[in-house]
Design an enzyme around this catalytic site. Structure first.
Site, PDB file in Angstrom:
ATOM      1  N   ASN A 119       0.834  -1.204   0.000  1.00 44.12           N
ATOM      2  CA  ASN A 119       0.000   0.000   0.000  1.00 44.12           C
ATOM      3  C   ASN A 119       0.872   1.259   0.000  1.00 44.12           C
ATOM      4  O   ASN A 119       2.050   1.183  -0.312  1.00 44.12           O
ATOM      5  CB  ASN A 119      -1.013   0.000   1.149  1.00 44.12           C
ATOM      6  CG  ASN A 119      -2.339   0.624   0.720  1.00 44.12           C
ATOM      7  OD1 ASN A 119      -2.352   1.655   0.071  1.00 44.12           O
ATOM      8  ND2 ASN A 119      -3.435  -0.024   1.074  1.00 44.12           N
ATOM      9  N   ARG A 120       0.314   2.413   0.342  1.00 42.75           N
ATOM     10  CA  ARG A 120       0.975   3.674   0.025  1.00 42.75           C
ATOM     11  C   ARG A 120       1.632   4.364   1.214  1.00 42.75           C
ATOM     12  O   ARG A 120       1.145   4.257   2.339  1.00 42.75           O
ATOM     13  CB  ARG A 120      -0.055   4.636  -0.594  1.00 42.75           C
ATOM     14  CG  ARG A 120      -0.532   4.153  -1.951  1.00 42.75           C
ATOM     15  CD  ARG A 120      -1.706   4.941  -2.472  1.00 42.75           C
ATOM     16  NE  ARG A 120      -2.063   4.503  -3.827  1.00 42.75           N
ATOM     17  CZ  ARG A 120      -2.832   3.450  -4.090  1.00 42.75           C
ATOM     18  NH1 ARG A 120      -3.354   2.744  -3.107  1.00 42.75           N
ATOM     19  NH2 ARG A 120      -3.094   3.110  -5.335  1.00 42.75           N
ATOM     20  N   HIS A 145       3.396  -0.157  -2.708  1.00 45.23           N
ATOM     21  CA  HIS A 145       3.766  -1.578  -2.726  1.00 45.23           C
ATOM     22  C   HIS A 145       5.280  -1.817  -2.779  1.00 45.23           C
ATOM     23  O   HIS A 145       5.762  -2.681  -3.515  1.00 45.23           O
ATOM     24  CB  HIS A 145       3.091  -2.278  -3.918  1.00 45.23           C
ATOM     25  CG  HIS A 145       1.590  -2.340  -3.814  1.00 45.23           C
ATOM     26  ND1 HIS A 145       0.906  -2.288  -2.623  1.00 45.23           N
ATOM     27  CD2 HIS A 145       0.624  -2.435  -4.779  1.00 45.23           C
ATOM     28  CE1 HIS A 145      -0.391  -2.373  -2.845  1.00 45.23           C
ATOM     29  NE2 HIS A 145      -0.598  -2.448  -4.141  1.00 45.23           N
ATOM     30  N   HIS A 216      -1.590  -9.963  -2.574  1.00 42.65           N
ATOM     31  CA  HIS A 216      -2.361  -9.136  -3.492  1.00 42.65           C
ATOM     32  C   HIS A 216      -3.119  -9.974  -4.530  1.00 42.65           C
ATOM     33  O   HIS A 216      -3.232  -9.579  -5.697  1.00 42.65           O
ATOM     34  CB  HIS A 216      -1.419  -8.141  -4.170  1.00 42.65           C
ATOM     35  CG  HIS A 216      -2.065  -6.887  -4.656  1.00 42.65           C
ATOM     36  ND1 HIS A 216      -3.142  -6.886  -5.518  1.00 42.65           N
ATOM     37  CD2 HIS A 216      -1.804  -5.588  -4.395  1.00 42.65           C
ATOM     38  CE1 HIS A 216      -3.489  -5.639  -5.774  1.00 42.65           C
ATOM     39  NE2 HIS A 216      -2.704  -4.825  -5.104  1.00 42.65           N
ATOM     40  N   TYR A 218      -5.937 -11.297  -6.825  1.00 37.93           N
ATOM     41  CA  TYR A 218      -7.186 -10.798  -7.397  1.00 37.93           C
ATOM     42  C   TYR A 218      -8.120 -11.989  -7.521  1.00 37.93           C
ATOM     43  O   TYR A 218      -7.764 -12.990  -8.161  1.00 37.93           O
ATOM     44  CB  TYR A 218      -6.957 -10.252  -8.808  1.00 37.93           C
ATOM     45  CG  TYR A 218      -6.206  -8.951  -8.942  1.00 37.93           C
ATOM     46  CD1 TYR A 218      -4.909  -8.802  -8.473  1.00 37.93           C
ATOM     47  CD2 TYR A 218      -6.792  -7.872  -9.611  1.00 37.93           C
ATOM     48  CE1 TYR A 218      -4.214  -7.614  -8.649  1.00 37.93           C
ATOM     49  CE2 TYR A 218      -6.103  -6.675  -9.799  1.00 37.93           C
ATOM     50  CZ  TYR A 218      -4.816  -6.566  -9.312  1.00 37.93           C
ATOM     51  OH  TYR A 218      -4.130  -5.390  -9.502  1.00 37.93           O
ATOM     52  N   ASP A 289     -11.486   1.292  -3.318  1.00 36.47           N
ATOM     53  CA  ASP A 289     -10.044   1.067  -3.170  1.00 36.47           C
ATOM     54  C   ASP A 289      -9.650   1.684  -1.839  1.00 36.47           C
ATOM     55  O   ASP A 289      -8.935   2.676  -1.783  1.00 36.47           O
ATOM     56  CB  ASP A 289      -9.297   1.703  -4.357  1.00 36.47           C
ATOM     57  CG  ASP A 289      -7.862   1.204  -4.489  1.00 36.47           C
ATOM     58  OD1 ASP A 289      -7.387   0.504  -3.575  1.00 36.47           O
ATOM     59  OD2 ASP A 289      -7.220   1.530  -5.505  1.00 36.47           O
ATOM     60  N   GLN A 326      -7.568  -3.832   2.867  1.00 33.35           N
ATOM     61  CA  GLN A 326      -7.720  -2.988   1.688  1.00 33.35           C
ATOM     62  C   GLN A 326      -8.646  -3.717   0.725  1.00 33.35           C
ATOM     63  O   GLN A 326      -8.314  -4.799   0.236  1.00 33.35           O
ATOM     64  CB  GLN A 326      -6.361  -2.719   1.022  1.00 33.35           C
ATOM     65  CG  GLN A 326      -6.420  -1.843  -0.219  1.00 33.35           C
ATOM     66  CD  GLN A 326      -6.464  -0.338   0.085  1.00 33.35           C
ATOM     67  OE1 GLN A 326      -6.258   0.082   1.227  1.00 33.35           O
ATOM     68  NE2 GLN A 326      -6.736   0.484  -0.914  1.00 33.35           N
ATOM     69  N   GLU A 354      -6.893  -7.314   0.682  1.00 29.11           N
ATOM     70  CA  GLU A 354      -5.523  -7.341   1.168  1.00 29.11           C
ATOM     71  C   GLU A 354      -5.528  -7.049   2.664  1.00 29.11           C
ATOM     72  O   GLU A 354      -5.795  -5.922   3.078  1.00 29.11           O
ATOM     73  CB  GLU A 354      -4.700  -6.285   0.429  1.00 29.11           C
ATOM     74  CG  GLU A 354      -4.739  -6.421  -1.080  1.00 29.11           C
ATOM     75  CD  GLU A 354      -4.426  -5.109  -1.798  1.00 29.11           C
ATOM     76  OE1 GLU A 354      -3.418  -4.464  -1.477  1.00 29.11           O
ATOM     77  OE2 GLU A 354      -5.208  -4.722  -2.678  1.00 29.11           O
TER      78      GLU A 354
END
Ligand code: GLA
Length: 389
Positions: A119-120, A145, A216, A218, A289, A326, A354
């Site tokens: 993440n950020r 990431h 992560h 999907y 998101d 997340q 996540e």
């Protein structure tokens, strides 16, 4: 190697059986496996490569009806096959059929372990013990990431300890991607005979550092490439979330989900709210998101989230020791990648859950700490439990 080859034979047999079953069904049935798809399915041979002077491979975990494929490139999950409501093996994870596409272009993080900080981090800067550290800004003005390669494009050491379990290790050097301390991370994937995938994380460091490790993957619970996930049903056990600015950085406070598109405390699809850009948070996130603050507070015995596939009847329950989740609805998927059974990664055809610490925690003293010190061992656990109804 022997394990991989015999695993491969097993998978091929599994897929062939699935194919026979599918070919008897009408085209309106959700079909994940066709003749052409068999050619495209991941095979160990397609994952044999040498990257950064290290060997890459495909590993197959199997227990009961569940089968998971993992590659040591980014410790990625390549496929998760579980039975749908009719018992048909269905691959619910998005991935590629070979190693090469994982190495090309901008990283989509399909199936990957992301780190050192998943993440950020705002502006790629954080302070630790009075010193400011600068990281790559690889997502607009922010760090995402783990940076340019992060952990998702590193080759991990793999040790498959049984037919159903594998441990992957990556040692990230002091200063790698700008982070302090040599960090040793271990991730163990285990498949049990009750269709549960357990992910265990452990990490130690030589000097104080920050970390936020997550997976992560999907998911499309109707099967990879089988259309929008907006009609799946989603429950997230969270009464608050961390609202973000237009660059996806939390603004620091928690916001109640009640009365907003972020209320997933009772199960609902995304269709009614995902395009509600009059809501500032939906607008900022380009859909969903966002980090949800889990009511479970680290208790792995309480459910963190539950998602069900509207066509397959496949249900995925999420359990975790982590404080946040997340929830990403595939808003950046754009159909530019070819997936393993020949479908494209079209817009919102998969979602991620996540389990992690909140984004930008190193710059938010009010958020749970993501600092790891020498002598401590970070550990966490997440379970994705599948069933069908
Ligand atoms: C995370 C982020 C998203 C996006 C994806 C990868 O889930 O929160 O914004 O960057 O990774 O595309």
């Amino acid at each position: 190697m022997q394990k991989i080859i015999s695993g491969c034979i097993l998978v091929t047999a599994f897929i062939l059986t699935a194919c026979n079953n599918v070919s008897k069904k009408k085209s309106s049935d959700i079909a994940i496996v066709s003749e052409q798809e068999i050619e495209n399915a991941p095979s160990p041979k397609n994952f044999e490569s040498t990257i950064d002077n290290k060997p890459t491979a495909l590993y197959i975990l199997k227990n009961g009806n569940m089968q998971v494929m993992v590659t040591n490139y980014g410790a990625r999950i390549v496929s998760i096959i579980v039975p749908d409501k009719n018992g048909k093996p269905t691959d619910v994870a998005v991935g590629y059929a070979a190693i090469k596409p994982y190495t090309e272009g901008a990283d989509t993080y399909f199936g990957a372990i992301v780190g050192r900080y998943g993440n950020r981090i705002a502006k790629g800067k954080f302070n630790l013990d009075g010193k400011t550290y600068s990281l790559a800004t690889n997502d607009g003005p922010n760090h995402l990431h783990g940076g340019k390669k992060g952990f998702s494009r590193q080759v991990w050491d793999a040790n498959q300890t049984s037919d159903s379990s594998i441990t992957l290790t990556y040692i990230s050097g002091d200063g790698e991607e700008g982070y302090p301390g040599t960090l040793t991370s271990k991730v163990t994937y285990t498949v049990n005979n009750n269709d549960r995938l357990k992910i265990e994380y452990a990490a130690t460091t030589t000097s104080p550092t920050i970390l936020n490790l997550t997976n992560h993957t999907y998911f499309n619970l109707n099967g990879e490439g089988s259309g929008t996930v907006n009609n799946h049903l989603f429950m997230i056990n969270a009464t608050t979330f961390t609202p973000i600015d237009s660059t996806f950085i939390p603004i620091g406070k928690l916001e109640a989900v009640k009365g907003t598109p972020f209320d997933f405390t009772t199960s609902k699809s995304l269709s009614a709210t995902v395009n509600d850009t009059a809501n500032r948070q939906i607008k900022n996130g380009k859909g969903y998101d966002h980090n949800f603050v889990l009511n479970t507070k680290g208790n792995i015995h309480q459910i963190a989230a539950e998602v069900s596939g509207d066509q397959s009847g496949i249900v995925m329950d999420v359990y975790t020791t982590q404080p946040g989740l997340q929830f990403y609805g595939g808003n950046f998927m754009d159909g530019s990648h070819n997936l393993k059974y020949g479908k494209k990664d079209d817009y919102r055809t998969a979602f991620c859950m996540e389990t992690q610490h909140y984004p930008d925690s190193p710059n938010e003293p009010g958020f749970p700490s993501t600092v790891l010190k020498p002598g401590e061992t970070f550990s966490s656990e997440t379970i994705y439990a599948f069933s069908a109804k």
